[in-house]
Scaffold this motif. Structure first.
Motif, PDB file in Angstrom:
ATOM      1  N   ARG A  28       0.845  -1.198   0.000  1.00 51.01           N
ATOM      2  CA  ARG A  28       0.000   0.000   0.000  1.00 51.01           C
ATOM      3  C   ARG A  28       0.882   1.251   0.000  1.00 51.01           C
ATOM      4  O   ARG A  28       1.774   1.385   0.841  1.00 51.01           O
ATOM      5  CB  ARG A  28      -0.898   0.004   1.232  1.00 51.01           C
ATOM      6  CG  ARG A  28      -1.793   1.237   1.369  1.00 51.01           C
ATOM      7  CD  ARG A  28      -2.647   1.141   2.616  1.00 51.01           C
ATOM      8  NE  ARG A  28      -1.839   1.095   3.831  1.00 51.01           N
ATOM      9  CZ  ARG A  28      -1.363   2.164   4.451  1.00 51.01           C
ATOM     10  NH1 ARG A  28      -1.598   3.379   3.965  1.00 51.01           N
ATOM     11  NH2 ARG A  28      -0.648   2.034   5.559  1.00 51.01           N
ATOM     12  N   PRO A  29       0.665   2.199  -0.925  1.00 49.28           N
ATOM     13  CA  PRO A  29       1.452   3.436  -0.910  1.00 49.28           C
ATOM     14  C   PRO A  29       1.146   4.258   0.330  1.00 49.28           C
ATOM     15  O   PRO A  29      -0.014   4.464   0.687  1.00 49.28           O
ATOM     16  CB  PRO A  29       1.020   4.160  -2.185  1.00 49.28           C
ATOM     17  CG  PRO A  29      -0.304   3.575  -2.555  1.00 49.28           C
ATOM     18  CD  PRO A  29      -0.287   2.166  -2.059  1.00 49.28           C
ATOM     19  N   VAL A  30       2.194   4.730   0.997  1.00 44.41           N
ATOM     20  CA  VAL A  30       2.055   5.492   2.235  1.00 44.41           C
ATOM     21  C   VAL A  30       2.409   6.960   2.020  1.00 44.41           C
ATOM     22  O   VAL A  30       1.731   7.857   2.517  1.00 44.41           O
ATOM     23  CB  VAL A  30       2.952   4.887   3.341  1.00 44.41           C
ATOM     24  CG1 VAL A  30       2.971   5.764   4.594  1.00 44.41           C
ATOM     25  CG2 VAL A  30       2.494   3.470   3.672  1.00 44.41           C
ATOM     26  N   ALA A  31       3.469   7.210   1.281  1.00 47.79           N
ATOM     27  CA  ALA A  31       3.904   8.582   0.999  1.00 47.79           C
ATOM     28  C   ALA A  31       4.791   8.558  -0.236  1.00 47.79           C
ATOM     29  O   ALA A  31       5.460   7.550  -0.519  1.00 47.79           O
ATOM     30  CB  ALA A  31       4.652   9.180   2.187  1.00 47.79           C
ATOM     31  N   GLY A  32       4.808   9.650  -0.958  1.00 48.99           N
ATOM     32  CA  GLY A  32       5.638   9.703  -2.155  1.00 48.99           C
ATOM     33  C   GLY A  32       5.943  11.127  -2.566  1.00 48.99           C
ATOM     34  O   GLY A  32       5.236  12.067  -2.190  1.00 48.99           O
ATOM     35  N   SER A  33       7.010  11.279  -3.331  1.00 49.61           N
ATOM     36  CA  SER A  33       7.393  12.602  -3.805  1.00 49.61           C
ATOM     37  C   SER A  33       8.133  12.455  -5.132  1.00 49.61           C
ATOM     38  O   SER A  33       8.711  11.399  -5.429  1.00 49.61           O
ATOM     39  CB  SER A  33       8.288  13.304  -2.774  1.00 49.61           C
ATOM     40  OG  SER A  33       8.453  14.668  -3.099  1.00 49.61           O
ATOM     41  N   HIS A  34       8.096  13.520  -5.922  1.00 48.18           N
ATOM     42  CA  HIS A  34       8.700  13.495  -7.246  1.00 48.18           C
ATOM     43  C   HIS A  34       9.437  14.804  -7.473  1.00 48.18           C
ATOM     44  O   HIS A  34       8.969  15.871  -7.062  1.00 48.18           O
ATOM     45  CB  HIS A  34       7.617  13.309  -8.317  1.00 48.18           C
ATOM     46  CG  HIS A  34       8.111  13.464  -9.726  1.00 48.18           C
ATOM     47  ND1 HIS A  34       7.992  14.643 -10.434  1.00 48.18           N
ATOM     48  CD2 HIS A  34       8.735  12.600 -10.550  1.00 48.18           C
ATOM     49  CE1 HIS A  34       8.508  14.483 -11.637  1.00 48.18           C
ATOM     50  NE2 HIS A  34       8.975  13.255 -11.734  1.00 48.18           N
TER      51      HIS A  34
END
Length: 509
Positions: A28-34
């Motif tokens: 499950r995706p919890v946090a992300g950044s690009h």
């Protein structure tokens, strides 16, 4: 106090930017950044990036997830990295000695010809399972650096791919994963090892080639210095990772024998998993995540990039003066019938890889007349990319036991119209996948397998993959495309020689 859930970090170093996403050990995706970074072109046909920008993007992304989005660094069990195809020389301390040379770079024509003449195409194919080409494969680029920047290569300790570069920044260990190793033209693809005789005859010292690792093998742990830069905990395991396409296909449930996966974003990548080492010369061939399967890859250089070019160059502006949106382009294309009013687009905006392998190929609009509309032009771009997909699928589907459905993901998969065009074009059912970031997810799951959190990864991924809408081919639309497809194929054949003449004139102009 509630114990924090176990997390996995997936990092992807792409052509335009880096993505970092934290996932739970359930996927499950919890946090992300690009974060994006620039590409430079010091000379026509060249494409370079500063690898320090990759590291800056990665550290900023991870810091954003930890500092702003509340990720608990102590809960991160492992890190995995995927990447696009690029090569960069570094010194003993991992410092960059020359900009990374990208897969779109076309400077190595002389080196490609030298390898063909002196090493031989048959020998390269027999050992590496691949053909010789500019940009896509590393050997010509390494030779270019040795011949044109001997000052750099005398100082070079290793040549690294982007995932190896990030792994080294995290762990201080120099490495390459076996899928990226497959694209160097210096490794025995079946053995997963450097070929010493091939490297010797090519004039490449074995000493500058990093140690190879399986995708899920632990390379090292996050160092105190990397922990200070990123916010990760020192001692966090880091695995070797994989090619971006390999990671994406794994996360999309396409790691089982005879599965077909299609991801279309900036480029097209068609993947077919096989247990038979047939290594079709028209395709790109690599070791898969697991040692008992191989991945055949067909790639079109400019898919979504072609539509973006059309939008930015010919698409005009909306009522507020802003660029036309992709949703508006979809609506426009829907007003044109299958076949785009007779307009055919060759989507070779940056040369072409498989199956044409022609770096001189260019984009072409054919069949434009006074009745041609804006809608026809937009739809022609979508259809041109889809014709190239059909060309690749026909190669894969001639192999035994074709898959019953083809899974699709990527930016293009968010367009219902474009998905329907592809299904009609292929006369084959298409399954839209809901996962948005298959590269970072694949990298994270590979890391989880490496540290034992995901002991049986294939059933795990089967449960994780969420399938969305199914697109069935519409017979009348398919009939229209069947009529135009031979013209699309003939157009390229008829002007292939003209491409070479055009390139020669450009070089002397």
């Amino acid at each position: 106090m509630t114990k924090p859930e176990t997390l996995l970090l997936g990092i992807d170093i792409g052509l335009s930017g880096a993505k970092c996403t934290f996932y739970s050990d359930k996927g499950r995706p919890v946090a992300g950044s690009h974060a994006e970074y620039p590409t430079t072109s010091p000379h026509p046909g060249w494409a370079e990036q500063n690898p320090d920008h990759w590291w800056k993007a990665v550290t900023a992304n991870i810091r954003d997830c930890i500092d702003r989005q509340g990720v608990d660094a102590s809960a991160v069990a492992a890190v995995g990295v995927s990447c696009s195809n690029t090569i960069v020389p570094v010194d003993r301390d991992g410092n960059v000695l020359h900009n990374a040379i990208l897969l779109f770079d076309q400077r190595t024509g002389k080196e490609v010809q030298w390898v063909k003449d002196e090493i031989g195409e048959d020998r390269i194919y027999r050992i590496t399972g691949n053909r010789i080409a500019r940009g896509t494969y590393s050997l010509p680029t390494i030779l270019w650096l040795m011949r044109n920047r001997p000052d750099v290569m005398k100082r070079a300790w290793k040549v690294l791919v982007p995932s190896g570069f990030i792994v080294q920044r995290l762990t201080d260990v120099f490495s390459i994963n076996r899928s990226r190793m497959s694209f160097t033209l210096l490794a025995d693809l079946r053995k997963g090892a450097w070929d010493a005789d091939l490297a010797r005859d090519a004039g490449v010292p074995l000493s500058i080639l990093p140690d190879p690792y399986a995708a899920s093998a632990a390379v090292g742990c996050v160092t105190p210095g990397a922990a200070n830069a990123t916010g990760l905990r020192a001692g966090t395991p880091v695995v070797a990772g994989a090619m971006d396409t390999v990671a994406a296909s794994f996360a999309s449930g396409a790691a089982r024998e005879n599965t077909v996966f299609l991801t279309i974003g900036t480029t097209v990548r068609l993947c077919h998993t096989t247990t038979v080492a047939r290594f079709d010369k028209r395709l790109m061939n690599t070791a898969n995540v697991f040692g008992d399967t191989w991945l055949e890859i067909g790639a079109t250089n400019t898919a979504g990039a072609s539509l973006r070019w059309f939008r930015d160059t010919l698409g005009g502006a909306g009522s507020s003066g802003e660029k036309v949106t992709y949703a508006q382009l979809d609506a426009a294309a829907a007003a044109s019938p299958p076949g785009a009013g007779g307009v055919i687009f060759l989507p070779y905006m940056a040369g072409e890889r498989s199956p044409l392998w022609n770096p001189d190929a260019k984009g072409v609009f054919f069949g434009i007349g006074l009745p041609t509309t804006y809608a026809d032009m937009v739809r022609a771009v979508m259809e041109g990319v889809s014709y190239s997909v059909r060309q690749l699928v026909e190669i894969v589907m001639t192999h035994p036991d074709p898959a019953s459905t083809i899974a699709i993901s990527g930016g293009v998969a968010r367009s219902p119209l474009w998905c329907q065009i592809i299904a009609d074009m292929l006369r084959h059912p298409l399954i839209q996948l809901e996962a948005g970031e298959t590269e970072t997810l694949g990298a994270a799951l590979i890391a989880g397998h490496g540290v034992g959190l995901i002991p049986d990864p294939l059933p795990f991924v089967d449960r994780l993959v969420k399938k969305g809408r199914k697109y069935m081919p519409v017979p009348e639309n398919a009939h229209a495309y069947d009529a135009y497809y031979p013209i699309f194929m003939k157009l390229y054949k008829d002007i292939a020689e003209t491409y070479s003449q055009h390139a020669a004139v450009q070089q002397t102009a």
